[in-house]
Design a protein around this motif. Structure first.
Motif, PDB file in Angstrom:
ATOM      1  N   ALA A  14       0.831  -1.200   0.000  1.00 14.29           N
ATOM      2  CA  ALA A  14       0.000   0.000   0.000  1.00 14.29           C
ATOM      3  C   ALA A  14       0.866   1.249   0.000  1.00 14.29           C
ATOM      4  CB  ALA A  14      -0.926  -0.003   1.213  1.00 14.29           C
ATOM      5  N   GLY A  15       0.453   2.252  -0.761  1.00 22.06           N
ATOM      6  CA  GLY A  15       1.132   3.530  -0.738  1.00 22.06           C
ATOM      7  C   GLY A  15       0.876   4.254   0.573  1.00 22.06           C
ATOM      8  N   GLY A  16       1.683   5.258   0.860  1.00 20.67           N
ATOM      9  CA  GLY A  16       1.534   6.033   2.076  1.00 20.67           C
ATOM     10  C   GLY A  16       0.835   7.355   1.812  1.00 20.67           C
ATOM     11  N   GLN A  17       0.145   7.862   2.827  1.00 22.01           N
ATOM     12  CA  GLN A  17      -0.563   9.131   2.701  1.00 22.01           C
ATOM     13  C   GLN A  17       0.338  10.274   3.141  1.00 22.01           C
ATOM     14  OE1 GLN A  17      -3.609   9.044   1.100  1.00 22.01           O
ATOM     15  NE2 GLN A  17      -2.920   6.911   0.954  1.00 22.01           N
ATOM     16  N   PHE A  30       6.631   5.768  -3.026  1.00 19.04           N
ATOM     17  CA  PHE A  30       7.903   5.706  -2.315  1.00 19.04           C
ATOM     18  C   PHE A  30       8.560   7.074  -2.370  1.00 19.04           C
ATOM     19  CE2 PHE A  30       8.706   4.589  -6.730  1.00 19.04           C
ATOM     20  CZ  PHE A  30       9.789   5.393  -7.070  1.00 19.04           C
ATOM     21  N   PRO A  31       9.429   7.402  -1.418  1.00 18.42           N
ATOM     22  CA  PRO A  31       9.703   6.631  -0.202  1.00 18.42           C
ATOM     23  C   PRO A  31       8.604   6.841   0.848  1.00 18.42           C
ATOM     24  CG  PRO A  31      11.106   8.580  -0.294  1.00 18.42           C
ATOM     25  CD  PRO A  31      10.324   8.559  -1.579  1.00 18.42           C
ATOM     26  N   THR A  32       8.262   5.761   1.557  1.00 19.34           N
ATOM     27  CA  THR A  32       7.261   5.774   2.621  1.00 19.34           C
ATOM     28  C   THR A  32       7.753   4.865   3.739  1.00 19.34           C
ATOM     29  OG1 THR A  32       6.051   3.856   1.750  1.00 19.34           O
ATOM     30  CG2 THR A  32       5.393   6.040   0.920  1.00 19.34           C
ATOM     31  N   GLU A  33       6.978   4.741   4.792  1.00 16.99           N
ATOM     32  CA  GLU A  33       7.347   3.834   5.878  1.00 16.99           C
ATOM     33  C   GLU A  33       7.420   2.396   5.395  1.00 16.99           C
ATOM     34  OE1 GLU A  33       4.866   4.260   9.257  1.00 16.99           O
ATOM     35  OE2 GLU A  33       5.513   6.306   9.722  1.00 16.99           O
ATOM     36  N   PHE A  42      14.921   6.594  -9.678  1.00 12.66           N
ATOM     37  CA  PHE A  42      13.732   7.348  -9.309  1.00 12.66           C
ATOM     38  C   PHE A  42      13.805   7.815  -7.862  1.00 12.66           C
ATOM     39  CE2 PHE A  42      12.396   4.103 -12.501  1.00 12.66           C
ATOM     40  CZ  PHE A  42      12.330   4.976 -13.573  1.00 12.66           C
ATOM     41  N   VAL A  43      13.498   9.085  -7.665  1.00 12.93           N
ATOM     42  CA  VAL A  43      13.584   9.700  -6.341  1.00 12.93           C
ATOM     43  C   VAL A  43      12.285   9.493  -5.570  1.00 12.93           C
ATOM     44  CG1 VAL A  43      13.985  11.860  -5.094  1.00 12.93           C
ATOM     45  CG2 VAL A  43      15.175  11.433  -7.264  1.00 12.93           C
ATOM     46  N   LEU A  44      11.162   9.794  -6.200  1.00 16.02           N
ATOM     47  CA  LEU A  44       9.858   9.586  -5.574  1.00 16.02           C
ATOM     48  C   LEU A  44       8.788   9.506  -6.648  1.00 16.02           C
ATOM     49  CD1 LEU A  44       7.883  12.331  -5.550  1.00 16.02           C
ATOM     50  CD2 LEU A  44       9.463  13.049  -3.780  1.00 16.02           C
ATOM     51  N   PHE A  45       7.628   8.975  -6.239  1.00 13.43           N
ATOM     52  CA  PHE A  45       6.471   8.894  -7.128  1.00 13.43           C
ATOM     53  C   PHE A  45       5.231   9.008  -6.273  1.00 13.43           C
ATOM     54  CE2 PHE A  45       3.051   6.732  -9.386  1.00 13.43           C
ATOM     55  CZ  PHE A  45       3.174   7.242 -10.671  1.00 13.43           C
ATOM     56  N   GLU A  46       4.262   9.833  -6.718  1.00 13.77           N
ATOM     57  CA  GLU A  46       3.033   9.961  -5.957  1.00 13.77           C
ATOM     58  C   GLU A  46       1.882  10.409  -6.837  1.00 13.77           C
ATOM     59  OE1 GLU A  46       4.124  12.768  -2.901  1.00 13.77           O
ATOM     60  OE2 GLU A  46       3.432  14.487  -4.083  1.00 13.77           O
ATOM     61  N   ARG A  47       0.682  10.147  -6.341  1.00 17.09           N
ATOM     62  CA  ARG A  47      -0.537  10.687  -6.943  1.00 17.09           C
ATOM     63  C   ARG A  47      -0.977  11.858  -6.080  1.00 17.09           C
ATOM     64  NH1 ARG A  47      -6.051   7.460  -8.836  1.00 17.09           N
ATOM     65  NH2 ARG A  47      -7.135   9.293  -9.679  1.00 17.09           N
ATOM     66  N   PHE A  48      -1.127  13.029  -6.687  1.00 16.38           N
ATOM     67  CA  PHE A  48      -1.484  14.224  -5.940  1.00 16.38           C
ATOM     68  C   PHE A  48      -2.936  14.612  -6.205  1.00 16.38           C
ATOM     69  CE2 PHE A  48       0.399  15.592  -9.977  1.00 16.38           C
ATOM     70  CZ  PHE A  48      -0.578  16.441 -10.483  1.00 16.38           C
ATOM     71  N   ASP A 208      -1.747   1.171  -4.655  1.00 15.51           N
ATOM     72  CA  ASP A 208      -0.739   0.160  -4.329  1.00 15.51           C
ATOM     73  C   ASP A 208       0.448   0.278  -5.275  1.00 15.51           C
ATOM     74  OD1 ASP A 208      -2.426  -0.845  -2.389  1.00 15.51           O
ATOM     75  OD2 ASP A 208      -3.198  -2.474  -3.651  1.00 15.51           O
ATOM     76  N   VAL A 209       1.631  -0.087  -4.775  1.00 15.78           N
ATOM     77  CA  VAL A 209       2.838  -0.052  -5.593  1.00 15.78           C
ATOM     78  C   VAL A 209       3.479  -1.434  -5.599  1.00 15.78           C
ATOM     79  CG1 VAL A 209       4.261   0.755  -3.644  1.00 15.78           C
ATOM     80  CG2 VAL A 209       5.048   1.090  -6.000  1.00 15.78           C
ATOM     81  N   LEU A 210       3.974  -1.830  -6.752  1.00 16.26           N
ATOM     82  CA  LEU A 210       4.668  -3.105  -6.914  1.00 16.26           C
ATOM     83  C   LEU A 210       6.090  -2.836  -7.381  1.00 16.26           C
ATOM     84  CD1 LEU A 210       4.665  -6.257  -7.164  1.00 16.26           C
ATOM     85  CD2 LEU A 210       4.023  -5.910  -9.567  1.00 16.26           C
ATOM     86  N   PRO A 211       7.107  -3.001  -6.520  1.00 16.39           N
ATOM     87  CA  PRO A 211       8.496  -2.867  -6.976  1.00 16.39           C
ATOM     88  C   PRO A 211       8.843  -4.028  -7.902  1.00 16.39           C
ATOM     89  CG  PRO A 211       8.307  -2.727  -4.564  1.00 16.39           C
ATOM     90  CD  PRO A 211       7.018  -3.267  -5.080  1.00 16.39           C
ATOM     91  N   VAL A 212       9.525  -3.720  -9.004  1.00 15.32           N
ATOM     92  CA  VAL A 212       9.867  -4.750  -9.990  1.00 15.32           C
ATOM     93  C   VAL A 212      11.340  -4.619 -10.352  1.00 15.32           C
ATOM     94  CG1 VAL A 212       9.305  -5.777 -12.226  1.00 15.32           C
ATOM     95  CG2 VAL A 212       7.518  -4.597 -10.918  1.00 15.32           C
TER      96      VAL A 212
END
Length: 259
Positions: A14-17, A30-33, A42-48, A208-212
Motif C-alpha cells: 500500500a502507498g503512504g498518505q 515511495f519513499p514511505t514507511e 527514481f527519487v519519488l512517485f506519488e498521486r497528488f 498500491d505499488v509493486l516494486p519490480v
C-alpha cells in the motif's frame, strides 16, 4: 513472496498518505514507511490531489527531472523560465530542474485536479545542466491496443518527452491478461491508478505499488468479476508501469533538492 523456482520477489504494498505543507494531499508510492528507499534512478512517485483552495506557490527545485501526468482536471504551471501552461487530463509535462528552477502548480478553472508526479534523479555529471521545460498533449502521446490492454506511452518509444535518463513510463488500461517486462539491469515499479486486479496473482488496487526488478515480467489481469475490477466511477483496471536505467549513484534528497 516466492516464485515457483524458489526465487524471492516483491508483492504489491500500500502507498503512504502524505499531506504537503500547502495542504495538498498525495498517495505516495515511495519513499514511505513501507517502502522507505528510493528506486534508483527514481527519487519519488506519488498521486497528488489539489483542491481548488490549495496548490503549490512558486518554489525552487534543482538536481533532478519532474514528469507530471494529469489524470483528471487541469493544473496551471508557471516557472522562472517564463513558461505558463495548463495541463489537462491525459497531458504530460517534463521539467529538467538542473542547476535550478522555480515553479508553481495550481488547479485550473476553480476546480480540483489530480495526477501523477515522478521525480527522476539526474546523474552526477548533469546536476548543473540548464533548466528546461517541455509538455505533450494527450494526442501527442502514442496509444496502442496490445493483447489485453490499451497502453499509452508517456515516456519512451514514440513519446515527444525525453529525459537525461533512459526510461519508459506506460499507462495501461487492462481488460484481459497483459504482461510487462522490465529490461535487464533496470529498476521499475507499477502503481495502481483505478479499479482492481492482480499482478502475478497478487491483488493490486488503486494506490498500491509493486516494486519490480530488472528482467522480471509481471502479468496483470482484472478481477474475474467484471464489476469488481472497476472503481466507484466505473473506471477500468488501470496501472502505470515505470522503469529506468539506474545511475548507480547515491540519491540525496533534501526537500525540493536532489544533491
Amino acid at each position: 513472496m516466492t516464485d515457483s523456482d524458489g526465487s524471492n520477489r516483491a508483492g504489491p504494498i500500500a502507498g503512504g498518505q502524505v499531506r504537503h505543507g500547502t495542504g495538498v494531499n498525495s498517495t505516495r508510492a515511495f519513499p514511505t514507511e513501507t517502502h522507505p528507499s528510493h528506486r534508483d534512478p527514481f527519487v519519488l512517485f506519488e498521486r497528488f490531489y489539489i483542491d481548488p483552495d490549495t496548490g503549490f506557490p512558486m518554489h525552487p527545485h534543482r538536481g533532478f527531472e519532474i514528469v507530471s501526468y494529469m489524470l483528471d482536471g487541469g493544473m496551471e504551471h508557471e516557472d522562472s523560465l517564463g513558461v505558463s501552461h495548463t495541463a489537462r487530463e491525459g497531458d504530460a509535462m517534463r521539467i529538467t530542474t538542473g542547476g535550478g528552477i522555480r515553479h508553481s502548480e495550481f488547479p485550473a478553472d476553480g476546480a480540483a485536479c489530480n495526477g501523477l508526479q515522478l521525480w527522476v534523479n539526474l546523474p552526477r555529471d548533469r546536476k548543473e545542466v540548464e533548466a528546461d521545460y517541455a509538455d505533450a498533449a494527450a494526442a501527442d502521446l502514442p496509444t496502442a491496443t496490445e493483447d489485453g490492454a490499451t497502453v499509452t506511452t508517456v515516456v519512451g518509444d514514440g513519446s515527444p518527452l525525453e529525459l537525461h535518463t533512459s526510461m519508459e513510463y506506460l499507462d495501461a488500461r487492462i481488460d484481459d491478461s497483459w504482461t510487462w517486462t522490465v529490461p535487464d539491469g533496470w529498476a521499475g515499479f507499477a502503481f495502481g491508478v483505478a479499479g482492481a486486479g492482480t499482478a502475478d496473482g497478487d491483488r493490486i488496487g488503486a494506490g498500491d505499488v509493486l516494486p519490480v526488478e530488472g528482467g522480471r515480467s509481471v502479468e496483470f489481469a482484472p478481477d474475474d468479476d467484471p464489476d469488481s475490477g472497476r472503481d466507484s466511477d466505473g473506471g477500468r483496471f488501470r496501472v502505470v508501469c515505470v522503469a529506468g536505467e539506474p545511475h548507480d549513484e547515491p540519491i540525496r534528497q533534501r526537500g525540493p533538492y536532489v544533491l
